[in-house]
Design an enzyme around this catalytic site. Structure first.
Site, PDB file in Angstrom:
ATOM      1  N   LYS A 152      -6.706  -0.545  11.609  1.00 55.67           N
ATOM      2  CA  LYS A 152      -6.145  -1.065  10.379  1.00 55.67           C
ATOM      3  C   LYS A 152      -5.028  -0.355  10.227  1.00 55.67           C
ATOM      4  O   LYS A 152      -4.046  -0.602   9.695  1.00 55.67           O
ATOM      5  CB  LYS A 152      -7.296  -1.002   9.431  1.00 55.67           C
TER       6      LYS A 152
ATOM      7  N   HIS B  84      -1.960  10.819   0.879  1.00 59.76           N
ATOM      8  CA  HIS B  84      -2.002   9.473   0.447  1.00 59.76           C
ATOM      9  C   HIS B  84      -1.970   9.337  -1.158  1.00 59.76           C
ATOM     10  O   HIS B  84      -1.441   8.523  -1.685  1.00 59.76           O
ATOM     11  CB  HIS B  84      -3.358   8.727   1.002  1.00 59.76           C
TER      12      HIS B  84
ATOM     13  N   ASP C  44       4.827 -14.145  11.548  1.00 60.70           N
ATOM     14  CA  ASP C  44       3.468 -14.564  11.061  1.00 60.70           C
ATOM     15  C   ASP C  44       2.714 -13.531  11.311  1.00 60.70           C
ATOM     16  O   ASP C  44       2.106 -13.281  12.496  1.00 60.70           O
ATOM     17  CB  ASP C  44       2.941 -15.883  12.152  1.00 60.70           C
TER      18      ASP C  44
ATOM     19  N   GLU D  12       0.828  -1.536   0.059  1.00 61.73           N
ATOM     20  CA  GLU D  12       0.082  -0.167   0.067  1.00 61.73           C
ATOM     21  C   GLU D  12       0.926   1.408   0.067  1.00 61.73           C
ATOM     22  O   GLU D  12       1.749   1.485   0.806  1.00 61.73           O
ATOM     23  CB  GLU D  12      -0.887   0.109   1.288  1.00 61.73           C
TER      24      GLU D  12
HETATM   25  P1  HMG Z   1       4.620  15.434   3.374  1.00 59.24           P
HETATM   26  O1  HMG Z   1       4.677  16.155   4.680  1.00 59.24           O
HETATM   27  O2  HMG Z   1       3.913  16.025   2.026  1.00 59.24           O
HETATM   28  O3  HMG Z   1       5.702  14.889   2.928  1.00 59.24           O
HETATM   29  O4  HMG Z   1       4.103  14.042   3.760  1.00 59.24           O
HETATM   30  P2  HMG Z   1       7.375  15.686   2.320  1.00 59.24           P
HETATM   31  O5  HMG Z   1       7.266  15.623   0.965  1.00 59.24           O
HETATM   32  O6  HMG Z   1       7.185  17.122   2.852  1.00 59.24           O
HETATM   33  O7  HMG Z   1       8.521  15.007   3.042  1.00 59.24           O
HETATM   34  C1  HMG Z   1       8.809  14.887   4.417  1.00 59.24           C
HETATM   35  C2  HMG Z   1       9.218  13.592   4.971  1.00 59.24           C
HETATM   36  O8  HMG Z   1       8.078  12.713   4.706  1.00 59.24           O
HETATM   37  C3  HMG Z   1      10.448  12.878   4.138  1.00 59.24           C
HETATM   38  O9  HMG Z   1      11.465  13.417   4.643  1.00 59.24           O
HETATM   39  C4  HMG Z   1       9.919  11.336   4.368  1.00 59.24           C
HETATM   40  O10 HMG Z   1      10.358  10.892   5.642  1.00 59.24           O
HETATM   41  C5  HMG Z   1       8.673  11.168   4.150  1.00 59.24           C
HETATM   42  P3  HMG Z   1      12.961  13.278   3.755  1.00 59.24           P
HETATM   43  O11 HMG Z   1      13.158  11.756   3.575  1.00 59.24           O
HETATM   44  O12 HMG Z   1      12.603  14.307   2.592  1.00 59.24           O
HETATM   45  O13 HMG Z   1      14.045  13.519   4.750  1.00 59.24           O
HETATM   46  N1  HMG Z   1       8.386  11.116   2.894  1.00 59.24           N
HETATM   47  C6  HMG Z   1       8.714   9.962   2.289  1.00 59.24           C
HETATM   48  N2  HMG Z   1       9.496   9.031   2.164  1.00 59.24           N
HETATM   49  C7  HMG Z   1       9.661   8.116   1.509  1.00 59.24           C
HETATM   50  N3  HMG Z   1       9.110   8.232  -0.003  1.00 59.24           N
HETATM   51  C8  HMG Z   1       8.409   9.348  -0.194  1.00 59.24           C
HETATM   52  C9  HMG Z   1       8.116  10.272   0.752  1.00 59.24           C
HETATM   53  N4  HMG Z   1       7.453  11.371   0.720  1.00 59.24           N
HETATM   54  C10 HMG Z   1       7.627  11.917   1.969  1.00 59.24           C
HETATM   55  N5  HMG Z   1       8.019   9.508  -1.337  1.00 59.24           N
HETATM   56  C11 HMG Z   1       2.824  11.838   3.942  1.00 59.24           C
HETATM   57  C12 HMG Z   1       3.487  13.196   2.893  1.00 59.24           C
HETATM   58  C13 HMG Z   1       2.262  10.989   2.906  1.00 59.24           C
HETATM   59  C14 HMG Z   1       4.071  11.212   4.426  1.00 59.24           C
HETATM   60  C15 HMG Z   1       1.760  12.524   5.020  1.00 59.24           C
HETATM   61  O14 HMG Z   1       0.913  12.957   4.364  1.00 59.24           O
HETATM   62  C16 HMG Z   1       1.329  11.444   5.660  1.00 59.24           C
HETATM   63  O15 HMG Z   1       1.809  10.825   6.667  1.00 59.24           O
HETATM   64  N6  HMG Z   1       0.259  10.992   5.413  1.00 59.24           N
HETATM   65  C17 HMG Z   1      -0.682   9.943   6.123  1.00 59.24           C
HETATM   66  C18 HMG Z   1      -0.651   8.588   5.181  1.00 59.24           C
HETATM   67  C19 HMG Z   1      -0.694   7.453   5.859  1.00 59.24           C
HETATM   68  O16 HMG Z   1      -1.331   7.234   6.908  1.00 59.24           O
HETATM   69  N7  HMG Z   1      -1.140   6.484   5.055  1.00 59.24           N
HETATM   70  C20 HMG Z   1      -1.592   5.141   5.377  1.00 59.24           C
HETATM   71  C21 HMG Z   1      -2.373   4.536   4.489  1.00 59.24           C
HETATM   72  S1  HMG Z   1      -4.055   5.229   4.635  1.00 59.24           S
HETATM   73  C22 HMG Z   1      -4.757   3.843   5.581  1.00 59.24           C
HETATM   74  O17 HMG Z   1      -4.926   2.997   5.270  1.00 59.24           O
HETATM   75  C23 HMG Z   1      -5.026   4.041   7.023  1.00 59.24           C
HETATM   76  C24 HMG Z   1      -6.095   5.232   7.657  1.00 59.24           C
HETATM   77  O18 HMG Z   1      -7.285   4.792   7.251  1.00 59.24           O
HETATM   78  C25 HMG Z   1      -5.984   4.823   9.150  1.00 59.24           C
HETATM   79  C26 HMG Z   1      -6.969   5.514   9.708  1.00 59.24           C
HETATM   80  O19 HMG Z   1      -7.984   6.142   9.512  1.00 59.24           O
HETATM   81  O20 HMG Z   1      -6.659   5.895  11.031  1.00 59.24           O
HETATM   82  C27 HMG Z   1      -5.849   6.373   6.940  1.00 59.24           C
END
Ligand code: HMG
Length: 425
Positions: free
Chosen positions: A265, A378, A281, A85
């Site tokens: 989740k 996301h 596991d 994901e």
């Molecule tokens: P951002 O602030 O736009 O990121 O966040 P950025 O581009 O400013 O970069 C800052 C740092 O984020 C980077 O530092 C990385 O650590 C990381 P750097 O490496 O530059 O020193 N980062 C990345 N790392 C690797 N590859 C990348 C990358 N981009 C940033 N391409 C971010 C963007 C998506 C991280 C933020 O918006 C976030 O954390 N969002 C939440 C996303 C999330 O929770 N996803 C889980 C899936 S959704 C789900 O299924 C669960 C849910 O339903 C659960 C719930 O409801 O509780 C949400």
């Protein structure tokens, strides 16, 4: 044509693939090519994977990634994650970076006891059964001496064995409830072997053994991870408001099962990814975690949060049975490498790292949900999947990634943009 088959397990791999192609593929040769595309070019490595499970016809890749900069009890970790994901690894990395400048994660293992049960029925007198159990209890433990010898040398083995009367739940149903310490192994095979040996020695007229099996519910194999910072350090602006919203988001998951399932989740996004990457596991961990989340009779959040005396606190307590020896942990080359990346942890250390991954994931999700909303970050990470679905070429990808910087990504917006680029309309 019947698609039933006898003796499939005895077929060679090629015969299995051919049978599948014959019966299920629309385009036989392209289906076979897809399977073969994922074969490892090293035949020995391919054989190793073929032998992990049964009836193997190819390998199913899941991306393997690294979330760096996790400061846990003062030590820095790069955490390997296996997950399909998008945004999970970025979210973990972002959280690791965030907390590395705020004291990092603090963790502790609360307990490491695991459980197995011999389930049996007995129709006779309860006192007689209790007397019989007391008279054979030490014999039952000693019957496993040949299995537990090495584990005992490592400080593990059988901790306790008790008779449990379950007749109020099911007529004539009793258990021998056994507690184990299994050192650095997850212990499933060890526990099951001990239980089957105990069951074989537990012989009395009227006792019928139903089954002997470990439990994946391990509430006494529990780990805690937490983070703390001053409220003003929580967010650059309106920190108090956002800290309060964050705590409310956790409180909602404590009282509302519909929200709690999604909340947990998100936690399991982090937990499962590390559990899988280390060859453990993840189904066992997930089943145990969800059961723990329901332990008070209502499904609720695995994490907690508070603001007290100007301090923001966020924590997780979660049960998990993990191993750093045995199973696939040393057999799968990438699982072995994961252990190396994690600086060869003990099982207790791995529990703490995995709990941190779960907490970090929940932190990122809640932070996004209570500020920008989840879709912005996301979908930013999901952009490549959309572009691949739309069969964008390298040049188109570069232009679109640039064009969508700072904008909310959606499938339709990207499709429209690409269409415009290609046609000028
Ligand atoms: P951002 O602030 O736009 O990121 O966040 P950025 O581009 O400013 O970069 C800052 C740092 O984020 C980077 O530092 C990385 O650590 C990381 P750097 O490496 O530059 O020193 N980062 C990345 N790392 C690797 N590859 C990348 C990358 N981009 C940033 N391409 C971010 C963007 C998506 C991280 C933020 O918006 C976030 O954390 N969002 C939440 C996303 C999330 O929770 N996803 C889980 C899936 S959704 C789900 O299924 C669960 C849910 O339903 C659960 C719930 O409801 O509780 C949400």
């Amino acid at each position: 044509m019947s698609k039933m088959i006898k003796g499939f397990s005895k077929f060679s791999k090629t015969e299995k693939v051919n049978w599948l192609a014959e019966n299920f593929f629309h385009d036989k040769s392209s289906g076979i090519d897809t399977l073969k595309q994922y074969y490892n070019e090293d035949p020995e490595l391919q054989q190793l994977h073929d032998e992990f499970i049964e009836n193997t016809i190819s390998n199913f890749y899941i991306p393997y990634a690294i979330a760096p900069n996790f400061l846990i009890n003062g030590k820095t970790y790069a955490i390997p994650m296996a997950i399909e994901e998008s945004s999970v690894v970025a979210a973990a990395s972002l959280t690791a970076k965030f907390w590395s400048t705020r004291g990092g994660f603090k963790t502790k293992v609360i307990s490491t006891t695991k459980t197995g049960q011999v389930h049996f029925t007995y129709k006779g007198n309860k006192d007689e059964l209790r007397d019989y159990f007391s008279s054979v209890k030490s014999k039952l433990i000693h019957s496993t001496d040949h299995i537990t010898a090495n584990m005992r040398k490592r400080g593990g083995g059988i901790v306790d064995i008790e008779l449990r009367d379950k007749t109020e739940n099911l007529a004539d149903y009793y258990q021998i409830h056994v507690s184990f310490l299994t050192g650095d192994s997850m212990g499933a095979n060890f526990i099951n072997s001990c239980l089957e040996t105990i069951a074989a020695s537990f012989q009395k007229e009227g006792i019928f053994i139903v089954m002997s099996i470990l439990s994946n519910y391990v509430p006494d194999c529990l780990v805690r991870a937490e983070v703390t910072c001053k409220v003003e350090d929580f967010f650059p602006e309106n920190a108090e408001l956002y800290a309060r919203k964050f705590v409310q988001a956790v409180q909602i998951a404590e009282v509302e099962p519909y929200r709690a399932v999604t909340h947990n989740k998100g936690i399991m996004n982090g937990i499962d990814a590390v559990v899988l990457a280390t060859g453990n596991d993840f189904r066992a961990v997930a089943a145990g975690a969800h059961a723990y989340a329901s332990r008070e009779g209502r499904y609720k959040s695995l994490t907690g949060a508070s603001v007290v005396n100007g301090l923001f606190n966020f924590w997780i307590e979660i049960p998990m049975a993990l191993g750093t020896v045995g199973g696939l942990t040393r057999l799968h080359p990438l699982a072995k490498l994961s252990m190396e990346i994690l600086q060869n942890p003990t099982a207790s250390e791995l529990m703490q790292i995995v709990a941190v991954a779960g907490l970090a994931q929940n932190f990122a999700a809640l932070k996004a949900l209570t500020t920008t909303g989840i879709q912005q970050g996301h979908m930013k990470m999901h952009l490549m999947n959309i572009l691949n679905q739309l069969e964008a070429n390298v040049h188109e990808k570069e232009l679109i990634v640039e064009a969508f910087k700072g904008k909310t990504v959606s499938h339709s917006a990207v499709a429209e943009y690409l269409h415009h680029m290609r046609t000028g309309h």
